[in-house]
Design an enzyme around this catalytic site. Structure first.
Site, PDB file in Angstrom:
ATOM      1  N   HIS A 162      78.313  88.756  -6.131  1.00  0.00           N
ATOM      2  CA  HIS A 162      76.869  88.886  -6.345  1.00  0.00           C
ATOM      3  C   HIS A 162      76.382  88.056  -7.529  1.00  0.00           C
ATOM      4  O   HIS A 162      75.194  87.765  -7.627  1.00  0.00           O
ATOM      5  CB  HIS A 162      76.505  90.347  -6.637  1.00  0.00           C
ATOM      6  CG  HIS A 162      76.081  91.148  -5.435  1.00  0.00           C
ATOM      7  ND1 HIS A 162      75.198  90.670  -4.498  1.00  0.00           N
ATOM      8  CD2 HIS A 162      76.381  92.418  -5.038  1.00  0.00           C
ATOM      9  CE1 HIS A 162      74.989  91.619  -3.571  1.00  0.00           C
ATOM     10  NE2 HIS A 162      75.701  92.676  -3.868  1.00  0.00           N
ATOM     11  N   MET A 168      77.800  98.506  -8.753  1.00  0.00           N
ATOM     12  CA  MET A 168      76.537  97.811  -8.987  1.00  0.00           C
ATOM     13  C   MET A 168      76.763  96.547  -9.798  1.00  0.00           C
ATOM     14  O   MET A 168      77.434  96.564 -10.826  1.00  0.00           O
ATOM     15  CB  MET A 168      75.573  98.769  -9.712  1.00  0.00           C
ATOM     16  CG  MET A 168      74.243  98.157 -10.078  1.00  0.00           C
ATOM     17  SD  MET A 168      73.290  97.681  -8.595  1.00  0.00           S
ATOM     18  CE  MET A 168      72.426  96.247  -9.231  1.00  0.00           C
ATOM     19  N   GLU A 169      76.140  95.463  -9.319  1.00  0.00           N
ATOM     20  CA  GLU A 169      76.417  94.117  -9.838  1.00  0.00           C
ATOM     21  C   GLU A 169      75.619  93.706 -11.069  1.00  0.00           C
ATOM     22  O   GLU A 169      75.389  92.498 -11.270  1.00  0.00           O
ATOM     23  CB  GLU A 169      76.150  93.113  -8.712  1.00  0.00           C
ATOM     24  CG  GLU A 169      74.661  92.929  -8.332  1.00  0.00           C
ATOM     25  CD  GLU A 169      74.190  93.754  -7.139  1.00  0.00           C
ATOM     26  OE1 GLU A 169      74.806  94.808  -6.876  1.00  0.00           O
ATOM     27  OE2 GLU A 169      73.209  93.358  -6.483  1.00  0.00           O
ATOM     28  N   GLU A 229      81.048  92.764  -5.820  1.00  0.00           N
ATOM     29  CA  GLU A 229      80.163  92.769  -6.995  1.00  0.00           C
ATOM     30  C   GLU A 229      80.284  91.463  -7.767  1.00  0.00           C
ATOM     31  O   GLU A 229      79.295  90.928  -8.249  1.00  0.00           O
ATOM     32  CB  GLU A 229      80.466  93.951  -7.916  1.00  0.00           C
ATOM     33  CG  GLU A 229      80.431  95.322  -7.251  1.00  0.00           C
ATOM     34  CD  GLU A 229      79.216  95.608  -6.386  1.00  0.00           C
ATOM     35  OE1 GLU A 229      78.129  95.072  -6.683  1.00  0.00           O
ATOM     36  OE2 GLU A 229      79.358  96.362  -5.395  1.00  0.00           O
ATOM     37  N   GLY A 261      78.997 102.690  -4.283  1.00  0.00           N
ATOM     38  CA  GLY A 261      80.314 102.145  -4.625  1.00  0.00           C
ATOM     39  C   GLY A 261      80.323 101.487  -5.995  1.00  0.00           C
ATOM     40  O   GLY A 261      81.158 101.790  -6.834  1.00  0.00           O
ATOM     41  N   GLU A 273      72.635  91.035   0.250  1.00  0.00           N
ATOM     42  CA  GLU A 273      73.689  91.960   0.681  1.00  0.00           C
ATOM     43  C   GLU A 273      74.448  91.445   1.906  1.00  0.00           C
ATOM     44  O   GLU A 273      75.670  91.497   1.946  1.00  0.00           O
ATOM     45  CB  GLU A 273      73.112  93.355   0.928  1.00  0.00           C
ATOM     46  CG  GLU A 273      72.575  94.038  -0.342  1.00  0.00           C
ATOM     47  CD  GLU A 273      73.586  94.131  -1.475  1.00  0.00           C
ATOM     48  OE1 GLU A 273      74.792  93.915  -1.243  1.00  0.00           O
ATOM     49  OE2 GLU A 273      73.165  94.408  -2.618  1.00  0.00           O
TER      50      GLU A 273
HETATM   51  N1  B3K Z   1      73.475  96.378  -4.990  1.00  0.00           N
HETATM   52  C1  B3K Z   1      74.127  97.653  -5.109  1.00  0.00           C
HETATM   53  C2  B3K Z   1      73.514  98.717  -4.273  1.00  0.00           C
HETATM   54  C3  B3K Z   1      72.397  99.455  -4.898  1.00  0.00           C
HETATM   55  C4  B3K Z   1      72.054 100.634  -4.049  1.00  0.00           C
HETATM   56  C5  B3K Z   1      70.856 101.360  -4.526  1.00  0.00           C
HETATM   57  N2  B3K Z   1      70.645 102.566  -3.760  1.00  0.00           N
HETATM   58  C6  B3K Z   1      75.577  97.567  -4.786  1.00  0.00           C
HETATM   59  C7  B3K Z   1      75.993  96.463  -3.915  1.00  0.00           C
HETATM   60  O1  B3K Z   1      75.551  96.298  -2.800  1.00  0.00           O
HETATM   61  O2  B3K Z   1      76.779  95.683  -4.351  1.00  0.00           O
HETATM   62 ZN    ZN Z   2      76.006  94.292  -2.637  1.00  0.00          ZN
END
Ligand code: B3K
Ligand code: ZN
Length: 872
Positions: free
Chosen positions: A304, A266-267, A301, A264, A323
């Site tokens: 995060h 990435m932070e 995001e 979706g 998460e």
């Molecule tokens: N931290 C990322 C996810 C990364 C996935 C790697 N396969 C997005 C999220 O959880 O916000």
């Molecule tokens: Zn996340």
């Protein structure tokens, strides 16, 4: 698979032998390659035993290594299996590494890759090692600076983390930009972007009065679809200040949208990279669900930045630390922005449809796993959604104020650190003087606990006695489980439909909802002064991620559906009622009897439809039956075709019996003009339309066709198409074809088209899916396309489970094709086989044969891990 891939264990954690104080990166982007020069300031970690060999992770083409300015001769380092060992290094030194990358040929979409001519990165969890050689682990936190050099025409925009500190021309054609991130971070949060992009710009003033620049970058043609994303950023920033006192910490916050992306969003610090799906929206191209999804993911995001970036994970086994917590935060944000009840119910639907099966299957793992082969396989529903439920349980046990105290202490203790789930638990406990010792089992034991509750009313003593037994099924590697610490929120509903005060023996308060704390295998609670036989309302708000059994009568369930003061429990009563009916009908059909839908069941649904005071979005959820996938979980040796047939029969009976009510709901909820806030009405209206269309009458099909043609928004266009999708009518084929023609240039809308094709129930679906693969808008290399068409087909319980095995064969073929390009997407796809053991023997054997065929092929670690666990 020639060689068994290595398994990593949590118990093997050791602190890093060397720390990186600072890393300066320089990217030289050329037509045929990108050269990366990195300069690290390294110190030995004095908390670990002395070492003179520096180990770095990496798989990029290595050009040179230098220590303190001296290029190393080949005997000073070894490069083997993705690890660069630099021998005889001093205590403190400067390491320089040069690598060469070919982003255009990187189809894994990890590390540096090209998408539509622009360059992007994805580093979490282990993508940075595809860019350069580095201790690629989250507990090594360094200060980063990034200089990017590229042709100004081709790559006018050059972005990285932090603040822009300089830019200029190198020669007539090439320009450079330098970014510095003042906050220490692990390599997984590094990002850079280069390309021809445009930004929507705005500002946000923080609670302390600092002005933050906001920028949302997209391809120029998409700039008309970013306003909602920008508004969502501002709402997220404001909400985190109000609810948690957390303020943004850099001068600029950027989001970049990219069409090729594995997940979706990435932070990355200060430079979030997003799938276009979670940025671009306007009424004509995006549904109400898309709008909500964008707000949710932007929130996620953004949140995060504190829960993930400022305080990060010590190692990847702790992933749920950031998460689970951040999902909890985004759930709360969405609940505050929309309807709390509807949000909670939707989240539970998702959890039960996807996380419960995972927790009962071959890849079941605790919220904090003990081992993994490929970390990318552990971005799961368990880590995210069950992890969020675990955080929610602290909140339920401590209350909002106590939870906030725990959060404040967590940040006070750990800002700037890489920590563990135990550290979070300790902060929650210490801030409240609470005991979360037994609660730790939620992190270590996999599987969905089961609560078996019994109630007894004693009219003479005027007491109601509730007995609750808990158990947890065995999961791979965990035969026996200890009792969990479970918050069970409950109430007792009196004859008049009102909540009764809950007077527990020995307690002087009598609230109408109580959180019982279960800690033993079996516990009994006695409620006093209960005037008449109550109906218990259990697990209000879904206070714990468990399955609950209680022997309600059908009447009790209809009563709770109509009266429970807790909206989640009202919805749940309807689900339990429907589930019970479906199970009985499935058993009857298996014995050769016909399906009958009792009048009382129809009446309970009629009452919902006729409740004109209720929120239409809530009603739309109340009127939904449990999915085939959910029913499979409740049975042994399930026959998906039979379940599907029974479910369809019940739906059609509800449609026919309530035809007038559905028609009325359709008309009452049709609005003259489009307003975003009418999403609930659209949801109910479109559900009604689907119900009417399943009766196949000309008037309904005409309404759907008409709605499709006239719709000025995507929700209604999709609503009409979904209603027509399984009617086998001329209107269906015509509308679907028109839809594909009209939107052929819009990638995100074409994803919806592929989803419609792959979720169809009609006989020719597999052929239609195969034809769609050669549609010019389809590309298996694009994750959104692979998910829309292939993953959706894999979840199509009718056709994936075709009795002749054609669905299994098709998906296995696609797994192989995808695995050669993008292992992460392939491994998600192969997971649709994971419930094999729940399926009746003939189909299960066909599934197994396909898995064995895969196992004999050359597989990535990602797919190998899933298939081997499935077969194991
Ligand atoms: N931290 C990322 C996810 C990364 C996935 C790697 N396969 C997005 C999220 O959880 O916000
Ligand atoms: Zn996340």
């Amino acid at each position: 698979m020639a060689q068994q891939p290595e398994v990593k264990y949590r118990k093997d954690y050791a602190a890093p032998a060397f720390l990186v104080d600072k890393i300066d990166l320089r990217f030289e982007i050329e037509d045929t390659e990108t050269r990366v020069h990195s300069r690290l300031v390294i110190n030995r970690n004095d908390k670990t035993p002395a070492a003179s060999t520096l180990l770095l992770d990496g798989s990029a083409r290595l050009l040179s290594v230098a220590v303190d300015g001296q290029k190393l001769a080949e005997e000073r380092y070894r490069l083997e299996d993705g690890v660069l060992a630099v021998l005889d290094v001093p205590e403190s030194f400067i390491l320089e590494v040069e690598t060469s990358l070919d982003p255009a040929s990187n189809t894994s979409l990890m590390g540096l890759y090209a998408s539509n001519g622009n360059l992007f990165t994805q580093c979490e969890p282990e993508g940075f090692r595809k860019i350069t050689y580095y201790p690629d682990r989250p507990d090594v936190m360094a200060k980063f600076s990034t200089t990017i050099v590229a042709d100004k025409q081709k790559y006018p925009v050059l972005l990285s983390n932090g603040n822009k500190v300089g830019e200029g021309m190198l020669d007539k054609k090439r320009h450079w930009v330098k970014w510095v991130d003042p906050y220490r971070k692990p390599a997984y949060l590094f990002a850079m972007v280069a390309g021809r992009l445009t930004a929507l710009k705005d500002t946000f003033t923080t609670q302390s009065g600092r002005e933050v620049a906001l920028e949302i970058w997209t391809e120029p043609a998409d700039q008309d679809k970013v306003q909602h994303a920008m508004d969502s950023v501002k709402r997220s920033m404001k909400w985190d200040e109000t609810r948690f006192g957390l303020e943004y910490d850099l001068d600029i916050y950027m989001i970049v949208a990219v069409g090729d992306f594995n997940m979706g969003a990435m932070e990355n610090k200060g430079l979030n990279i997003f799938n276009t799906k979670y940025v671009l929206a306007r009424q004509e191209t995006a549904t109400d669900d898309d709008f909500e999804g964008i707000e949710r993911v932007i929130g996620h995001e953004y949140f995060h930045n504190w829960t993930g970036n400022r305080v990060t994970c010590r190692d990847w086994f702790q992933l749920s630390l950031k998460e689970g917590l951040t999902v909890f935060r985004d759930q709360e944000f969405s609940a505050d922005m929309t309807s709390r009840a509807v949000k909670r119910i939707s989240d539970v639907i998702g959890l039960r449809a996807s996380q419960f099966p995972e927790d009962a299957g071959p890849t079941a793992h605790p919220v904090r796993p003990d081992s993994y082969i490929e970390m990318n396989n552990f971005y799961t529903m368990t880590i995210y959604e069950k992890g969020a439920e675990v955080v929610r349980m602290y909140h339920t046990l401590l209350g909002e104020e106590g939870f906030r105290k725990g959060m404040d202490l967590y940040f006070r203790r750990h800002d700037g650190q890489a920590v563990t789930c135990d550290d979070f638990r300790a902060a929650m406990a210490d801030a409240n003087g609470a005991d979360f010792g037994q609660f730790a089992l939620w992190y270590s034991q996999a599987g969905t606990p089961v609560l078996d509750a019994e109630g007894r009313y004693d009219p003479v003593a005027r007491t109601f006695t509730l007995t609750v037994a808990q158990s947890c099924p065995a999961t791979p590697g965990q035969e026996n489980k200890q009792p969990f610490h479970i918050p069970l929120a409950m109430g007792l509903v009196g004859e008049d439909g009102q909540d009764l005060p809950l007077k527990l023996a020995g307690s002087d308060t009598a609230p109408t909802t109580r959180v019982l704390e279960l800690r033993e295998e079996r516990e009994t609670f006695v409620f006093e002064d209960v005037p008449s036989r109550p109906v218990p309302s259990l697990l209000r708000g879904f206070s714990a991620p468990v399955r609950l059994n209680y022997d309600w009568s059908d009447n009790d369930l209809a009563f709770l559906m109509a009266n429970d003061s807790d909206p989640f429990s009202r919805w749940e009563a309807g689900q339990t009622y429907a589930e019970r009916l479906l199970r009985a009908e499935i058993a009857a059909r298996a014995d050769g009897r016909g399906v009958t839908v009792p009048a009382a069941f129809v009446d309970a649904f009629r009452a919902v439809l006729k409740d004109h005071a209720a929120d239409p979005a809530f009603k739309a959820l109340m009127l939904q039956l449990p999915s085939v996938a959910e029913i499979i979980e409740l049975l042994d040796s399930a026959d998906p075709a039979l379940i599907h047939e029974v479910r369809e029969t019940v739906l059609t009976a509800l449609a026919a019996e309530l035809r007038n009510e559905w028609r009325e709901a359709y008309e009452l909820n049709t609005t003259r003009e489009y307003r975003p806030q009418d999403a609930g009405k659209r949801a109910l209206k479109n559900r009604a339309l689907s119900m009417l269309c399943r009766l196949g009458d000309a008037r309904a099909l005409e309404s759907a066709r008409d709605q499709f043609i006239k719709a000025d928004n995507m929700t209604d266009q999709m609503g009409a198409l979904i209603a027509l999708r399984d009617t086998g009518s001329a209107e269906r084929d015509e509308s679907l074809a028109e839809f594909a023609r009209r939107w052929e240039k819009d990638a995100l809308v074409m994803d919806k088209y592929f989803t419609l094709v792959a979720s169809s129930l009609g006989a020719g679906t597999l052929d239609e899916v195969k034809r769609a693969m050669s549609h010019p808008a389809f590309s298996i290399k694009n994750p959104n396309k692979a998910r829309s068409l292939l993953m959706t087909f894999g979840r199509n319980m009718r056709h994936f489970h075709a009795a002749d095995g054609s669905g299994y064969r098709f998906i296995a073929d696609q797994v192989l094709a995808l695995d050669a390009l993008n292992p992460q997407v392939a491994s998600r796809l192969v997971s649709v086989f994971n419930r094999r053991k729940k399926i009746e023997p003939a189909r299960a054997a066909l599934m197994k044969a396909e898995l064995e065929r895969l196992m004999a092929a050359q597989l990535s670690k990602d797919v190998y891990e899933i298939v081997s666990k499935n077969l194991g």
